[in-house]
Design an enzyme around this catalytic site. Structure first.
Site, mmCIF file in Angstrom:
data_model
loop_
_atom_site.group_PDB
_atom_site.id
_atom_site.type_symbol
_atom_site.label_atom_id
_atom_site.label_comp_id
_atom_site.label_asym_id
_atom_site.label_seq_id
_atom_site.Cartn_x
_atom_site.Cartn_y
_atom_site.Cartn_z
ATOM 1 N N ASN A 1 0.805 -1.223 0.000
ATOM 2 C CA ASN A 1 0.000 0.000 0.000
ATOM 3 C C ASN A 1 0.839 1.276 0.000
ATOM 4 O OD1 ASN A 1 0.304 -1.378 2.667
ATOM 5 N ND2 ASN A 1 -0.291 0.631 3.439
ATOM 6 N N ALA B 1 -13.557 -3.166 -1.126
ATOM 7 C CA ALA B 1 -14.266 -2.471 -2.209
ATOM 8 C C ALA B 1 -13.725 -1.057 -2.410
ATOM 9 C CB ALA B 1 -15.762 -2.421 -1.912
ATOM 10 N N HIS B 2 -13.380 -0.371 -1.310
ATOM 11 C CA HIS B 2 -13.110 1.073 -1.443
ATOM 12 C C HIS B 2 -11.747 1.397 -2.043
ATOM 13 C CE1 HIS B 2 -10.382 2.485 1.908
ATOM 14 N NE2 HIS B 2 -10.625 1.267 2.323
ATOM 15 N N THR C 1 -26.342 -9.531 9.383
ATOM 16 C CA THR C 1 -27.195 -9.256 8.222
ATOM 17 C C THR C 1 -26.370 -8.670 7.085
ATOM 18 O OG1 THR C 1 -29.134 -8.881 9.595
ATOM 19 C CG2 THR C 1 -29.161 -7.888 7.409
ATOM 20 N N CYS D 1 1.293 7.476 6.843
ATOM 21 C CA CYS D 1 0.596 6.228 6.507
ATOM 22 C C CYS D 1 0.054 5.552 7.758
ATOM 23 C CB CYS D 1 1.509 5.301 5.734
ATOM 24 S SG CYS D 1 1.716 5.912 4.053
#
Length: 404
Positions: free
Chosen positions: A155, A204-205, A243, A328
């Site tokens: 990253n 996802a992000h 859920t 970071c």
């Protein structure tokens, strides 16, 4: 061109408009708002259908079986579930784990927790290029090693590990292999039919999807067993209760579908942008690229500007959203642990800036950013007595500073 300019795509990405559109259809009363676990009516069935469609879309990007995809709240949870889940399940076989010193904190801190529980962890030093090699791992293996966790794309410095070769080695020894792939989806080809990887974390992000949703790939052949860390209604085949957030999941599915479709063209475009940026700043003296120049994704350019404090450079670049090596692990002003592990000295680690480019970055933004960086570095060095000494030929590392 709008200011400020976002060049921090490795921190997070904006949601793609196609993704936002799909998500918005799963929220309101006239939309697909049902609980996917509601088996007795059409609202639940429709939601479940959307969830399973998204599961297929995520699996398609990495060439996995949809039944191997488990929804989580993000890559941090996926890393925790994979590492703790496997370590606890296979603890009777051994208590030795291996990882690298430049993993994301979600892996390192999970390993630290397992150490407190009685596991032993070996932390590997990377090469000065920021890579972990199969030979390093082989040298660290023991009779009681049960799990190795090595990231795909780093990253901070964007380096790409050869997870195919590492996977071959570990599969031949019967040792589980977990890969944090949060930074590689949509950037690097992933084929889980070919790769000998047992578990892989996704977010996802980092791929133009929403925050708060991720997934964990758990291999079926060979079958990998993990102990749940979240207990409740037994969702996700008992591996992750709670859920399912239909809108988030649909967003992740669409984001991964778009990533699969656009990856080849997008990589070419972003490589051109990255090269364009570097060409405009490479004339600066005492400029260092952190991490391998060849085994890296084009989206990431991590540069150290010697004799310039990273924090002051960020303040001087107020129209650019970038991050410094020391930011970071945001709260601390420690130099980046990743750059320190590469063998960079404190000064170089402190003078690093991570520029990360993405889907909505334009050539105009790149040119503006490069110009601002050159101006700021030149100006800050003009104010620096250390820069004057360097220019006068003084070897600063030999100076003995008086204690205050």
């Amino acid at each position: 061109m709008k200011l400020p300019i976002y060049l921090d795509y490795s921190a997070t990405t904006p949601v793609d408009p196609r993704v936002a559109q799909k998500m918005s259809e799963c929220l309101l009363v006239d939309g697909n708002f049902g609980n996917p676990a509601s088996r007795s009516h059409v609202f639940g069935w429709k939601a479940e259908e959307s969830v399973e469609n998204a599961r297929r879309q995520v699996a398609d990007l990495v060439n996995a079986d949809p039944r191997e995809i488990v929804w989580t709240s993000g890559a941090t949870e996926s890393d925790n579930l994979a590492i703790k889940g496997a370590a606890h399940f296979y603890a009777s076989k051994g208590k030795h784990l291996i990882t690298s010193k430049i993993e994301h904190k979600a892996v390192l801190d999970t390993m630290r927790q397992l150490e407190r529980e009685g596991f032993e962890v070996t932390y590997l030093d990377p090469t000065e290029d920021g890579l972990i090699t199969p030979a390093m791992i082989e040298a660290a293996l023991r009779e009681d090693t049960i799990l190795v966790s090595v990231m795909h794309v780093n990253n901070e410095i964007g380096t790409v590990n050869d997870i195919a070769a590492i996977g071959e080695l570990l599969r031949s020894k019967g040792i589980l292999f977990h890969v944090d792939a949060a930074q590689s989806t949509g950037k690097v080809e992933i084929d889980l039919q070919k790769l000998k990887v047992d578990m892989m974390s996704f977010s996802a992000h980092k791929t133009y999807g929403p925050k708060g949703i991720g997934a964990l790939y758990v291999s079926r052949k060979p079958r990998v067993r993990i102990e749940a860390t979240m207990h409740g209604g037994g969702h996700e085949r008992g591996m992750r209760s709670g859920t399912l957030a239909t809108h988030q999941i649909v967003g992740m599915g669409e984001a991964f579908r778009v990533a699969k479709e656009d990856m080849a063209a997008e990589n070419v475009r972003i490589k051109a942008l990255s090269d364009r940026f570097y060409k405009q700043v490479e004339h600066l003296e005492e400029l260092y690229v952190n991490g391998s120049l060849t085994a890296r994704v084009p989206h990431n350019l991590n540069l150290s500007f010697n004799y310039v404090e990273g924090e002051s450079l960020i303040m001087a670049l107020k129209d650019l959203a970038v991050s410094s090596g020391s930011a970071c692990t945001s709260a601390s002003l420690e130099p980046s642990y990743v750059l320190r592990a590469l063998g960079r000295n404190d000064e170089l680690a402190h003078s690093s800036i991570r520029f990360t480019f993405g889907r909505f970055t334009t050539e105009e933004e790149i040119d503006y950013a490069a110009q601002k960086v050159c101006e700021a570095v030149t100006k800050l060095r003009a104010l620096s007595p250390l820069w004057d000494m360097y220019k006068d030929g003084v070897d600063i590392s030999k100076i003995e500073w008086a204690a205050h």
